[in-house]
Design a protein around this motif. Structure first.
Motif, PDB file in Angstrom:
ATOM      1  N   PHE A 251      37.273  25.582  27.405  1.00 13.10           N
ATOM      2  CA  PHE A 251      37.701  26.614  28.345  1.00 13.10           C
ATOM      3  C   PHE A 251      38.033  27.918  27.618  1.00 13.10           C
ATOM      4  N   HIS A 252      38.815  27.818  26.545  1.00  9.25           N
ATOM      5  CA  HIS A 252      39.210  29.035  25.825  1.00  9.25           C
ATOM      6  C   HIS A 252      37.997  29.737  25.221  1.00  9.25           C
TER       7      HIS A 252
ATOM      8  N   GLU B 187      36.345  35.877  36.621  1.00  7.02           N
ATOM      9  CA  GLU B 187      36.648  34.505  37.034  1.00  7.02           C
ATOM     10  C   GLU B 187      35.434  33.724  37.527  1.00  7.02           C
TER      11      GLU B 187
ATOM     12  N   ARG C  70      37.612  28.406  47.778  1.00  4.84           N
ATOM     13  CA  ARG C  70      38.547  29.098  48.674  1.00  4.84           C
ATOM     14  C   ARG C  70      38.835  30.505  48.157  1.00  4.84           C
ATOM     15  N   LEU C  71      38.955  30.645  46.845  1.00 11.97           N
ATOM     16  CA  LEU C  71      39.216  31.972  46.270  1.00 11.97           C
ATOM     17  C   LEU C  71      38.036  32.914  46.517  1.00 11.97           C
TER      18      LEU C  71
ATOM     19  N   GLY D  67      38.281  19.709  26.349  1.00 16.29           N
ATOM     20  CA  GLY D  67      38.115  20.522  27.555  1.00 16.29           C
ATOM     21  C   GLY D  67      38.866  21.840  27.440  1.00 16.29           C
ATOM     22  N   ALA D  68      40.062  21.781  26.871  1.00 17.03           N
ATOM     23  CA  ALA D  68      40.862  23.004  26.722  1.00 17.03           C
ATOM     24  C   ALA D  68      40.183  23.953  25.745  1.00 17.03           C
TER      25      ALA D  68
ATOM     26  N   LYS E  63      38.472  37.141  46.719  1.00 13.98           N
ATOM     27  CA  LYS E  63      39.374  37.415  45.601  1.00 13.98           C
ATOM     28  C   LYS E  63      38.660  37.356  44.266  1.00 13.98           C
ATOM     29  N   VAL E  64      37.470  36.780  44.260  1.00 14.61           N
ATOM     30  CA  VAL E  64      36.752  36.648  42.993  1.00 14.61           C
ATOM     31  C   VAL E  64      35.460  37.443  43.107  1.00 14.61           C
TER      32      VAL E  64
ATOM     33  N   ASP F  67      37.150  19.251  41.747  1.00 12.99           N
ATOM     34  CA  ASP F  67      38.154  20.310  41.785  1.00 12.99           C
ATOM     35  C   ASP F  67      37.549  21.674  42.101  1.00 12.99           C
TER      36      ASP F  67
ATOM     37  N   ASP G  53      42.080  17.935  22.779  1.00 10.61           N
ATOM     38  CA  ASP G  53      41.678  18.091  24.175  1.00 10.61           C
ATOM     39  C   ASP G  53      40.451  19.011  24.209  1.00 10.61           C
TER      40      ASP G  53
ATOM     41  N   SER H 119      39.265  24.622  45.376  1.00 10.23           N
ATOM     42  CA  SER H 119      40.149  25.778  45.200  1.00 10.23           C
ATOM     43  C   SER H 119      39.359  27.013  44.813  1.00 10.23           C
TER      44      SER H 119
ATOM     45  N   LYS I 234      37.962  34.110  50.068  1.00  5.75           N
ATOM     46  CA  LYS I 234      38.995  35.114  50.332  1.00  5.75           C
ATOM     47  C   LYS I 234      38.590  36.480  49.782  1.00  5.75           C
TER      48      LYS I 234
ATOM     49  N   TYR J  12      32.469  26.949  33.128  1.00  5.42           N
ATOM     50  CA  TYR J  12      33.348  25.844  32.757  1.00  5.42           C
ATOM     51  C   TYR J  12      32.929  24.562  33.457  1.00  5.42           C
TER      52      TYR J  12
ATOM     53  N   LEU K  11      34.473  30.229  35.938  1.00  2.00           N
ATOM     54  CA  LEU K  11      34.560  28.981  36.690  1.00  2.00           C
ATOM     55  C   LEU K  11      33.232  28.234  36.651  1.00  2.00           C
TER      56      LEU K  11
END
Lengths: 281, 189
Positions: free
Chosen positions: B104-105, B120, B143-144, B100-101, B149-150, B137, B98, B140, B147, B127, B124
């Motif tokens: 990401f890591h 983050e 939205r963070l 993509g995974a 939050k990031v 996607d 995978d 989300s 808020k 990535y 984000l």
């Protein structure tokens, strides 16, 4: 009582309301929190995804810092707590890895400071009658389910956790605070938080199952102690809008120290539900 | 040393104890998306089917939840086994099941390497840029940010170079997804 405090990266960003509510609740409980100076990232799920040694050596830096304080260290984030607890065990058992860690971060014996999650401190260190004596606003039968997720419970042999198939501490605490903790079978099921960015469809399926089960149990909110679960459960709900609250937010309400600033941080606003049960003004 | 032996050694698990009861796979939250599932991964290791195991997406789909380990009647914890298998696949230069995974890591560790902590917003954006699908996607994430939050401005800790030293020693090139291939084949072994 005094503890060192490791908020971790999440509590400075997506889990801000966890950080705020932890600080407010611990202040009310007269447990001092001294933030660990210059703490670093534990590597979360990415370090152990690529290299087992890195997953021990990144937390080792914080373990060395914590030990110099001579205090146990509060780690509210379940992932940070898990990685530091697992690293502590590996450093104890693997002399070669320990030598590497000490060469990098100085000598430490791992005995002077333990990483500890919120639930353990609140449920084991505090006499319950004394905690309840501080309750000014009982939770008025708010119907909830306790959700632990994975990282507070497993691997149980290393974490010395509750029974990973049937944890009860959070239910008992919430019940004592006056909530209606509903019975359900999903308290320790995985929400897929670690795969949230790379596999959204799989994670939406897992979150959907959890929220449906919570609703079926009669709950109107899910309670968690993990910032990865919290943001994942709020962000990946396909249908419905079930609030997901931190255990410290409910403690904060009960102890009379909650703040509207906490609810504003949620992707799913819990304030209407809390108002309906007369828990906030 | 066979892959079975190497993984047993690195994960501190005794995989020869497995008698194929399948409880691990029955409780696995990711099994539905896996090619084999944890029980067959163990059986394939016992049989020496190393290439198939190391190239499978299963290693990268493991959420590390530990449900398998909690339920195994023989006390095998598969999460560290999966960790060791991913490290072995990288060491042998096998294409991640995978990608993509893996990306990401690497990005996550690249951010931690530069700052000493995660961030983050950087993660984000990097990535999404790397996956070539900036807008999928993204709702989300936005939205963070809205808020509050990031935090948008990254914070670098004083001891960031100590973090970088660990990451460079254990996962060379983690922050440079394009350039790591050559460094990796020597250093991961």
């Amino acid at each position: 009582m005094e503890l060192a405090y490791y908020p971790g990266c999440s509590l400075h960003s997506t889990g801000q309301e966890f950080d705020l509510s932890v600080r407010a609740v611990f202040s009310r409980l007269e447990i001092g929190l001294a933030e660990l100076e210059d703490w670093s990232c534990c590597g979360a799920s990415s370090a152990h995804a690529l290299d087992p040694d890195m997953a021990v050596l990144l937390p080792a830096r914080n373990l060395a810092l914590a030990e110099r304080t001579g205090l146990d260290v509060l780690m509210p984030c379940a992932a940070c707590y898990n990685r530091h607890a697992v690293a502590t065990a590996h450093l104890r058992e693997d002399p070669a890895l320990r030598a590497r860690a000490e060469a990098l971060f100085g000598a430490f014996d791992g005995a002077g400071s333990r990483p500890r999650p919120v639930l353990e401190v609140v449920c084991q260190d505090l006499a319950r009658p004394e905690l309840l004596a501080k309750v000014v606003r009982p939770l008025n039968g708010l119907p909830l389910v306790s959700y632990y997720g994975c990282l507070l419970l497993r691997p149980a042999a290393i974490l010395q956790s509750e029974d990973p198939e049937n944890p009860v501490l959070m239910d008992e605490l919430l019940t004592d605070l006056g909530a209606d903790a509903r019975r359900w079978s999903y308290a320790s099921e995985c929400c897929g938080g670690g795969l949230s960015l790379t596999r959204p469809p799989a994670v939406k399926r897992l979150v959907g199952q959890l929220v449906a089960a919570a609703r079926e149990a009669g709950a109107e909110a899910i309670v968690t102690s993990c910032p990865l679960c919290q943001v994942n459960l709020e962000m990946r709900q396909a249908s419905g809008r079930m609030p997901v609250l931190y255990i410290t937010e409910l403690l904060g309400i009960a102890l009379g120290v909650s703040s509207p600033a906490w609810w504003k941080k949620h992707l799913i606003d819990p304030a209407p539900l809390l108002r309906r049960y007369a828990l906030v003004n | 040393m066979t892959l079975l032996e190497a993984v047993e050694h690195r994960s501190h698990q005794d995989l020869r104890l497995c008698f194929q009861c399948h409880k691990c796979t029955a409780g696995c939250p990711s099994a539905e998306d896996m090619l084999f599932g944890p029980d067959r991964v163990i059986r394939m290791l016992q049989l020496g089917e190393e290439r198939q195991v190391l190239g499978s997406p299963d290693l990268w789909l493991c959420a590390g939840c530990g449900t398998c380990g909690a339920r195994c009647p023989n006390g095998i914890d598969m999460a560290p086994v999966m960790d060791s298998l991913r490290a072995a696949a990288l060491a042998r230069g096998i294409r991640a099941g995978d990608p993509g995974a893996l990306a990401f890591h690497r990005l996550f560790l690249g951010v931690a390497r530069r700052l000493g902590r995660s961030h983050e917003a950087s993660l984000l954006i990097l990535y999404k840029l790397r996956s070539g699908n900036l807008f999928a996607d993204m709702g989300s994430g936005i939205r963070l940010v809205l808020k509050g939050k990031v935090p948008l401005v990254p914070h670098r800790i004083a001891g960031w170079s100590e973090v970088a030293e660990v990451i460079d020693a254990c996962a060379p090139g983690a922050g440079e997804p394009q350039g790591e291939a050559s460094a990796r084949s020597e250093a991961w072994n």
